[in-house]
Design a protein around this motif. Structure first.
Motif, PDB file in Angstrom:
ATOM      1  N   ASN A  27      38.542  38.633  58.778  1.00  0.00           N
ATOM      2  CA  ASN A  27      37.017  39.603  58.984  1.00  0.00           C
ATOM      3  C   ASN A  27      36.247  38.728  58.148  1.00  0.00           C
ATOM      4  O   ASN A  27      36.297  37.770  57.534  1.00  0.00           O
ATOM      5  N   GLN A  28      34.627  38.158  58.663  1.00  0.00           N
ATOM      6  CA  GLN A  28      34.146  37.395  58.014  1.00  0.00           C
ATOM      7  C   GLN A  28      33.254  37.818  56.353  1.00  0.00           C
ATOM      8  O   GLN A  28      32.365  37.713  56.145  1.00  0.00           O
ATOM      9  N   LEU A  29      33.813  39.897  56.617  1.00  0.00           N
ATOM     10  CA  LEU A  29      33.919  39.970  55.612  1.00  0.00           C
ATOM     11  C   LEU A  29      33.989  39.975  54.640  1.00  0.00           C
ATOM     12  O   LEU A  29      33.938  40.582  53.578  1.00  0.00           O
ATOM     13  N   GLY A  30      35.618  39.672  54.426  1.00  0.00           N
ATOM     14  CA  GLY A  30      36.367  39.267  53.366  1.00  0.00           C
ATOM     15  C   GLY A  30      35.689  39.049  52.528  1.00  0.00           C
ATOM     16  O   GLY A  30      35.262  37.652  52.295  1.00  0.00           O
ATOM     17  N   ASP A  31      35.920  38.827  50.698  1.00  0.00           N
ATOM     18  CA  ASP A  31      35.685  39.203  49.619  1.00  0.00           C
ATOM     19  C   ASP A  31      36.376  39.056  48.858  1.00  0.00           C
ATOM     20  O   ASP A  31      37.085  40.294  48.509  1.00  0.00           O
ATOM     21  N   VAL A  32      36.935  38.532  47.481  1.00  0.00           N
ATOM     22  CA  VAL A  32      37.647  38.714  46.345  1.00  0.00           C
ATOM     23  C   VAL A  32      36.412  40.213  45.556  1.00  0.00           C
ATOM     24  O   VAL A  32      37.961  40.873  45.588  1.00  0.00           O
ATOM     25  N   TYR A  33      35.676  40.028  46.061  1.00  0.00           N
ATOM     26  CA  TYR A  33      35.137  41.550  45.079  1.00  0.00           C
ATOM     27  C   TYR A  33      35.699  42.829  45.687  1.00  0.00           C
ATOM     28  O   TYR A  33      35.018  43.524  45.077  1.00  0.00           O
ATOM     29  N   SER A  34      35.228  42.816  47.382  1.00  0.00           N
ATOM     30  CA  SER A  34      35.830  43.994  47.368  1.00  0.00           C
ATOM     31  C   SER A  34      37.600  44.528  47.125  1.00  0.00           C
ATOM     32  O   SER A  34      36.503  46.349  47.621  1.00  0.00           O
ATOM     33  N   LEU A  35      38.076  44.771  46.229  1.00  0.00           N
ATOM     34  CA  LEU A  35      39.022  45.191  46.079  1.00  0.00           C
ATOM     35  C   LEU A  35      38.804  44.862  44.597  1.00  0.00           C
ATOM     36  O   LEU A  35      39.964  45.950  43.587  1.00  0.00           O
ATOM     37  N   GLY A  36      37.915  45.368  44.089  1.00  0.00           N
ATOM     38  CA  GLY A  36      37.666  45.537  42.476  1.00  0.00           C
ATOM     39  C   GLY A  36      37.354  44.400  41.184  1.00  0.00           C
ATOM     40  O   GLY A  36      37.266  45.331  40.602  1.00  0.00           O
ATOM     41  N   ALA A  41      36.928  42.946  35.717  1.00  0.00           N
ATOM     42  CA  ALA A  41      35.946  42.057  34.968  1.00  0.00           C
ATOM     43  C   ALA A  41      35.403  42.936  34.333  1.00  0.00           C
ATOM     44  O   ALA A  41      35.183  43.270  32.380  1.00  0.00           O
ATOM     45  N   CYS A  42      34.052  43.644  33.891  1.00  0.00           N
ATOM     46  CA  CYS A  42      33.472  44.445  33.699  1.00  0.00           C
ATOM     47  C   CYS A  42      34.209  45.277  33.183  1.00  0.00           C
ATOM     48  O   CYS A  42      33.346  45.511  31.491  1.00  0.00           O
ATOM     49  N   LEU A  43      34.745  45.785  33.408  1.00  0.00           N
ATOM     50  CA  LEU A  43      35.111  47.516  33.187  1.00  0.00           C
ATOM     51  C   LEU A  43      36.150  46.979  31.040  1.00  0.00           C
ATOM     52  O   LEU A  43      35.916  47.049  30.061  1.00  0.00           O
ATOM     53  N   GLY A  44      36.659  45.853  31.684  1.00  0.00           N
ATOM     54  CA  GLY A  44      37.699  44.804  30.535  1.00  0.00           C
ATOM     55  C   GLY A  44      36.735  44.366  29.416  1.00  0.00           C
ATOM     56  O   GLY A  44      37.073  44.598  28.242  1.00  0.00           O
ATOM     57  N   ALA A  45      36.141  43.365  29.932  1.00  0.00           N
ATOM     58  CA  ALA A  45      34.738  43.068  28.884  1.00  0.00           C
ATOM     59  C   ALA A  45      34.019  44.283  28.205  1.00  0.00           C
ATOM     60  O   ALA A  45      33.598  43.984  27.039  1.00  0.00           O
ATOM     61  N   ALA A  46      33.291  45.221  28.955  1.00  0.00           N
ATOM     62  CA  ALA A  46      32.733  46.451  28.201  1.00  0.00           C
ATOM     63  C   ALA A  46      33.636  47.089  27.354  1.00  0.00           C
ATOM     64  O   ALA A  46      32.913  46.983  25.666  1.00  0.00           O
ATOM     65  N   VAL A  47      34.978  47.080  27.660  1.00  0.00           N
ATOM     66  CA  VAL A  47      36.118  48.102  26.428  1.00  0.00           C
ATOM     67  C   VAL A  47      35.735  46.760  25.455  1.00  0.00           C
ATOM     68  O   VAL A  47      35.733  48.007  24.309  1.00  0.00           O
ATOM     69  N   PHE A  61      40.461  39.567  30.990  1.00  0.00           N
ATOM     70  CA  PHE A  61      41.769  39.198  31.423  1.00  0.00           C
ATOM     71  C   PHE A  61      43.032  40.277  32.028  1.00  0.00           C
ATOM     72  O   PHE A  61      43.118  40.551  33.150  1.00  0.00           O
ATOM     73  N   ILE A  62      42.916  41.207  30.463  1.00  0.00           N
ATOM     74  CA  ILE A  62      43.576  42.666  31.596  1.00  0.00           C
ATOM     75  C   ILE A  62      43.594  42.835  32.308  1.00  0.00           C
ATOM     76  O   ILE A  62      44.475  43.734  33.359  1.00  0.00           O
ATOM     77  N   CYS A  63      42.460  43.492  32.259  1.00  0.00           N
ATOM     78  CA  CYS A  63      41.690  44.635  33.567  1.00  0.00           C
ATOM     79  C   CYS A  63      41.829  44.053  34.318  1.00  0.00           C
ATOM     80  O   CYS A  63      41.927  44.610  35.088  1.00  0.00           O
ATOM     81  N   THR A  64      41.343  42.705  35.059  1.00  0.00           N
ATOM     82  CA  THR A  64      41.674  42.100  36.257  1.00  0.00           C
ATOM     83  C   THR A  64      43.117  42.560  36.341  1.00  0.00           C
ATOM     84  O   THR A  64      43.303  42.038  37.499  1.00  0.00           O
TER      85      THR A  64
END
Length: 261
Positions: A27-36, A41-47, A61-64
């Motif tokens: 699928n051409q819409l495949g993207d690494v960010y599609s799976l969260g 990364a943003c949640l782990g950095a924020a916490v 690192f831990i959250c991703t």
């Protein structure tokens, strides 16, 4: 020098991760960010930033990696189509948690520190030697796995074979390691993991994924380097985040992509 090193790593890791996702999903819409991954990364950095319990990059690192493990086990149980749907919903859920954490920042300085990481300007503030070594190990594992799986991924994309769910899960884990090596240090960078692989497939019609590794990596590094130089030296006296600046620079590339399709 470290900033340029991560321009190079990000320019390679994100497009290669993106083209692997597209081949894995066919699928051409495949993207690494599609799976969260980006949201995780943003949640782990924020916490980490708001609580101070660990460094910003360690929290990321831990959250991703936790996100990777969840997606790994989900891949064993669901079809590719359902995995994409799950990934979108999972990313939305994690992003909502991140929003709650950020909006309850104890003070403005912490909020600014988190934002500067999310702007992905390769400043590497608060990054330790341990963070760097850890990311380099993940990058090496991801590249090795990409090369090792290239033949099977190409055959899977062409419909010659069907990868087992276990093989898909292991590939997903390797892809996430590759992308985490960049995102956790530099913050999420949009476009490059989705747009660049598609541009590579326009430039080269050959389905051999190894050729797209080379082409998309060259495009990714070139685009990121140009954006980095613009942000650093041609900023007109204002702060320009990498992701936003890249989106503006990449607009002509997006136009080419849509016209070709």
């Amino acid at each position: 020098m470290l900033s340029l090193l991560y321009v190079l790593i990000s320019g390679i890791a994100l497009p290669i991760g993106g083209i692997q996702m597209q081949y894995l999903w066919r699928n051409q819409l495949g993207d690494v960010y599609s799976l969260g991954l980006g949201s995780a990364a943003c949640l782990g950095a924020a916490v980490a930033t708001m609580t101070g319990w660990c460094s910003l990059t360690v929290g990321s690192f831990i959250c991703t990696l936790l996100c990777t493990i969840v997606c790994f086990f989900v891949t064993l149980k669901v079809s590719t189509q359902n995995l994409i749907t799950f990934g979108i919903l999972f990313g939305t859920f994690i992003g909502s948690l991140g929003t709650i954490v950020v909006t309850n920042a104890p003070n403005g300085d912490l909020l600014k520190q988190y934002y500067l990481w999310g702007a992905a300007n390769f400043n590497l503030e608060g990054v330790t030697v341990g963070d760097i070594l850890f990311s380099l190990v993940l990058f090496a594992i991801g590249i090795a796995a990409a090369i090792w799986s290239s033949k099977a991924l190409t055959e899977h994309f062409n419909g010659e074979i069907e990868l087992s769910n276990r093989s898909k899960a292991l590939l997903l884990l390797a892809i996430m390691f590759l992308v985490t090596s960049s995102v956790s240090i530099c913050g999420p960078i949009g476009f490059i993991s989705l747009g660049v692989p598609n541009l590579s497939r326009i430039v080269c019609k050959d389905t051999d994924i190894r050729k797209h590794y080379l082409i998309s990596s060259a495009m990714g590094v070139g685009l990121l380097l140009v954006t980095y130089l613009v942000v650093r030296y041609v900023n007109f006296g204002i702060y320009l985040p990498i992701s936003a600046t890249m989106a503006i620079i990449a607009l002509p590339l997006m136009a080419i992509l849509f016209m070709k399709k």
